[in-house]
Design a protein around this motif. Sequence first.
Motif: not given
Length: 249
Positions: A31-42, A64-74
């Motif tokens: 998810l991009t930051a913009g997509e996350l903002l649609k899912r969390v109230d922050l 990536g560019d644009p930056q995308r986030f995903e769950l990590g090894p922890s």
Amino acid sequence: MGPTEKLGESVRAVDRALEILMAFTATDHQLTAGELLKRVDLSRPTLYRLLRTLEHSGFIVSSGDPQRFELGPSVAHLAHVWSSSLDIATLAQPMLRRLWDQTGETVALLVHQGNSRICVAELPSAQPLSFKRGLGYREDVTLGASGRAILAHVPTPESYLNKSGETVDVPAYLDRLQQIREQGYAISRDELIQGAVAIAVPFFLGDDKVMGSLAVFGPGVRVDQARVSVFATLLKEEARKLSQALGQR
């Protein structure tokens, strides 16, 4: 800001960080930051601050560019711990059932995780006077019979001592662990619950790594020394079967 307000802010930060982690799904694992903002109230600054913290701890990775986030090894580590515990709990059901039938007391399966042991399966006693800990119960591995049964078989048990501000007589504690190794079980009376007796035996993986303990809990008025000996023998046999099921020769 007072201590109560600081605690409240910390709890809110944890809640918000968990909301970010829960925003990912099997079909939306990036998810991009913009997509996350649609899912969390922050706000955007708060989102990026929490993302940096989660990334630093390995719970989030970005690319990536644009930056995308995903769950990590922890997150994968926690999933592995949970699934491993769940598998062991399922595998141990026949052993727990036999112990429950033979003792009439509460029986439990506890797994070692970090400085703790966690109850992942429990069959409460049907008797009116009984003790139980409950699924998910977590306690310091240095305390109680179910903890010491585990600690007696780790490579460097002294590294677990004096972690929480308490002062432990290390040589005396290590002597106690040696006695547990020699007799094959640990026992506690009136330690974590007044009036309760606990007897516990370790179980192992195929490489002889201690994974946790099987335990029986009962009131002292029923669990005298004679019954302790009987319960310890039963626990040893079922722990041996569980260890064999986990690959130990």
